[in-house]
Design an enzyme around this catalytic site. Structure first.
Site, PDB file in Angstrom:
ATOM      1  N   SER A   1       4.587   4.362   3.521  1.00 60.82           N
ATOM      2  CA  SER A   1       4.646   5.518   4.423  1.00 60.82           C
ATOM      3  C   SER A   1       6.042   6.078   4.633  1.00 60.82           C
ATOM      4  CB  SER A   1       4.024   5.162   5.772  1.00 60.82           C
ATOM      5  OG  SER A   1       2.630   5.019   5.655  1.00 60.82           O
TER       6      SER A   1
ATOM      7  N   LYS B   1       6.454   9.698   3.576  1.00 65.78           N
ATOM      8  CA  LYS B   1       6.074  10.882   4.354  1.00 65.78           C
ATOM      9  C   LYS B   1       7.255  11.823   4.572  1.00 65.78           C
ATOM     10  CE  LYS B   1       2.109   8.945   6.854  1.00 65.78           C
ATOM     11  NZ  LYS B   1       1.866   7.760   6.034  1.00 65.78           N
TER      12      LYS B   1
ATOM     13  N   TYR C   1      -1.023   8.753  14.729  1.00 68.41           N
ATOM     14  CA  TYR C   1      -0.642   8.520  13.346  1.00 68.41           C
ATOM     15  C   TYR C   1      -1.836   8.794  12.442  1.00 68.41           C
ATOM     16  CZ  TYR C   1       2.002   6.432   9.535  1.00 68.41           C
ATOM     17  OH  TYR C   1       2.696   6.229   8.377  1.00 68.41           O
TER      18      TYR C   1
ATOM     19  N   ASN D   1      -2.670   9.395   8.278  1.00 72.73           N
ATOM     20  CA  ASN D   1      -2.304   9.549   6.873  1.00 72.73           C
ATOM     21  C   ASN D   1      -2.929  10.780   6.242  1.00 72.73           C
ATOM     22  OD1 ASN D   1      -0.736   6.970   5.995  1.00 72.73           O
ATOM     23  ND2 ASN D   1      -2.394   6.207   7.266  1.00 72.73           N
TER      24      ASN D   1
ATOM     25  N   HIS E   1      11.441   5.085   9.631  1.00 72.63           N
ATOM     26  CA  HIS E   1      10.016   4.933   9.368  1.00 72.63           C
ATOM     27  C   HIS E   1       9.771   3.602   8.698  1.00 72.63           C
ATOM     28  CE1 HIS E   1       5.879   6.236   8.740  1.00 72.63           C
ATOM     29  NE2 HIS E   1       6.179   7.372   9.352  1.00 72.63           N
TER      30      HIS E   1
ATOM     31  N   ASP F   1      -6.192   0.209   3.440  1.00 73.84           N
ATOM     32  CA  ASP F   1      -4.787   0.418   3.732  1.00 73.84           C
ATOM     33  C   ASP F   1      -4.289  -0.800   4.506  1.00 73.84           C
ATOM     34  OD1 ASP F   1      -2.323   1.643   4.036  1.00 73.84           O
ATOM     35  OD2 ASP F   1      -2.929   2.836   5.760  1.00 73.84           O
TER      36      ASP F   1
END
Length: 519
Positions: free
Chosen positions: A62, A65, A153, A155, A287, A481
């Site tokens: 992640s 991102k 959050y 995805n 992150h 995930d």
């Protein structure tokens, strides 16, 4: 600006392989644009005996991102140019659609698609193909809060952004390379979205020292929300580039790290794929990244001109490792907490989200189980627990919970603990009106289990535990995930005669899904 405590930093680096034991890892600390300390240890693959190196490319998950958002700003100048295309990807959305900027800031209100795969019958090890994502997105009819009202959050936001970026006629990888990787000198970074085929044959491992380490079986295709693989040298180059361009208001990182806001004008703590946090009062952006078998974290303190990167090919706490190096380098003490009284122990129902919140005192801290993973709170005053993001205060028997990152301020009411309940009463078939997915609750010898089924088949039997009157917990510990979505709150509803008629199901990543019991 603080000077670095190099002996303390070296000592903290030396302890990484011990405190965060596992097959291998890498770490680097950058100060004033220069590498001041680093470590590389262990193996990229225990099976092939390939050693971890500075050039071994690991999935940054992640952390990708921010590269998605930065590439969009670099190519289009802003998010406004993509607004006209967004409706093509959400054709069935009812009500006011989120904006592209709200996708970038995780303020869309959309439910996370990896969490939703659990409810659609997916198993952790099965393949999630490239073509599986967009039909899921196109089927979305609504979210779990109004766009811009809060943070969650998701995805799915970045999967959509990856598709929107292609209206330029260029692939997302080409945009990353043009606008970030080449200017930064990230010579070997690549987009490797198929987790079945990891770059450099690196292996991620589940497990720990107590049970051993087993190679993780990943089968997801992800892009935009994750998918980039990069080496320690690549991320070192990125952090040096961030420092070199820190005074340029038009630089990519300055733009993506600008302080975000919610629709009501209040300050937000997440924007353009970056979390805005504080460590001992110092502002940082950064992150984390996670896939089954991998963990990574990067953070940057602009004013102190220090960056930290940590990556593991196992599931130790990369965030904790990065924060530990940051504290050691700057000589920051770990905050001391007061003993938390046992009368904080209990559970409460949040009416805003429909989720159960549980507090568990543990010495000088309390664990709050509410979102995807337990959160550590410290007692800062009588009747008050808090972390940097969450404040919990007594309100009679109720609790007031303010989650600053989420823009959530709610009064939660106590729920008496139920350890035994008649699962046979809730057994049966249920269907979700919004998604068409099904769940079946079965009992066997007094134990209850749920089976989710939908577009990805039938999942595994997941245990269901009583928690309170008509409230049950579904504990999903494995998903496509990582990390898993956490506990699902199953809140049973009844008709006027008292018969079970349906349920509201949700976890932090995917809330307020209404299921009706089949006749």
């Amino acid at each position: 600006m603080k000077s670095l405590n190099l002996p303390a930093l070296e000592a903290a680096l030396n302890l990484l392989p011990i405190r965060f034991a596992g097959p291998g890892g890498v770490a680097v600390v950058v100060h004033e644009g220069k590498e001041v300390a680093s470590r590389v240890w262990g193996y990229a693959s225990l099976e092939t005996h390939a050693r971890m190196t500075r050039r071994t490319r690991l999935p940054i998950c992640s952390i990708s991102k921010q590269f998605t958002c930065g590439s969009i700003l670099g190519e289009f100048g802003g998010t406004e140019a993509l607004e006209a295309v967004l409706p093509d990807f959400l054709p069935n959305f009812e009500g006011r659609r989120p904006t592209v900027r709200q996708l970038c800031d995780n303020q869309s209100g959309l439910r996370d698609y990896w969490a939703m795969t659990v409810l659609e019958g997916a198993r952790a090890e099965q393949t999630f193909r490239r073509e599986d994502a967009l039909p899921m997105v196109a089927a979305i009819r609504g979210g779990h809060f109004h766009p811009g009202a809060g943070y969650s959050y998701c995805n799915c936001n970045y999967r959509i952004l990856a598709e929107l970026a292609t209206v330029s006629g260029k692939a997302l990888e080409d945009l990353c390379r043009r606008h970030i990787w080449e200017p930064a000198g990230m010579a070997t970074a690549v987009l490797a979205p198929d987790t079945r085929h990891p770059v450099d044959s690196v292996t991620g491992y589940e497990g720990n020292d107590a049970v051993g380490f087993l190679a993780a079986d990943n089968g997801v295709y992800w892009t935009g929300d994750a998918g980039i693989s990069a080496s320690l040298d690549d991320l070192l180059a990125y952090e040096r580039w961030i420092d070199a361009t820190r005074e340029d208001e038009n630089s990519i990182y300055r733009r993506i790290s600008a302080k975000p806001r919610f629709a009501d004008g209040s300050a937000a703590r997440y924007g353009f794929g970056l979390a805005h946090d504080e460590i001992s009062g110092l502002a940082v952006t950064g992150h984390g990244g996670a896939l089954r078998g991998f963990r990574a974290h990067r953070l940057n303190a602009r004013d102190e001109r220090i960056s930290v990167v940590v990556m593991f090919n196992h599931e130790a706490d990369a965030h904790g490792a990065a924060v530990g190096l940051f504290r050691a380098g700057l000589g920051l003490a770990q905050p001391a907490g007061k003993a938390v009284a046992s009368d904080w122990k209990g559970q409460w129902l949040c009416p805003t989200t429909g989720l159960l919140a549980r507090l568990e005192p543990q010495g000088d801290m309390a664990k709050l189980r509410f979102a995807t993973s337990p959160e550590t709170l410290f007692q800062t005053a009588e009747g008050r627990l808090e972390s940097t993001d969450t404040i919990v205060e007594r309100n009679g028997e109720a609790l007031r919970m303010r989650r600053l990152r989420d823009n959530l301020d709610t009064i939660m009411h106590p729920v008496p603990v139920v350890e035994m309940a008649d699962a046979g009463e809730i057994a049966g078939d249920y269907v979700c009106a919004e998604t068409g997915a099904n769940l079946r609750i079965e009992t066997h010898g007094g134990a209850a289990f749920v089976l989710f089924s939908g577009r990805f088949g039938e999942g595994r039997m997941e245990p269901v535990h009583p928690a309170g009157p008509d409230i049950w917990l579904v504990r999903t510990r494995r998903s496509m995930d990582a990390p898993a979505p956490g506990d699902w709150t199953l809140h049973i509803s009844r008709d006027s005669s008292g018969r079970v008629s349906g349920a509201m199901l949700g976890c932090w990543l995917a809330r307020k899904l209404d299921y009706r019991r089949a006749a």
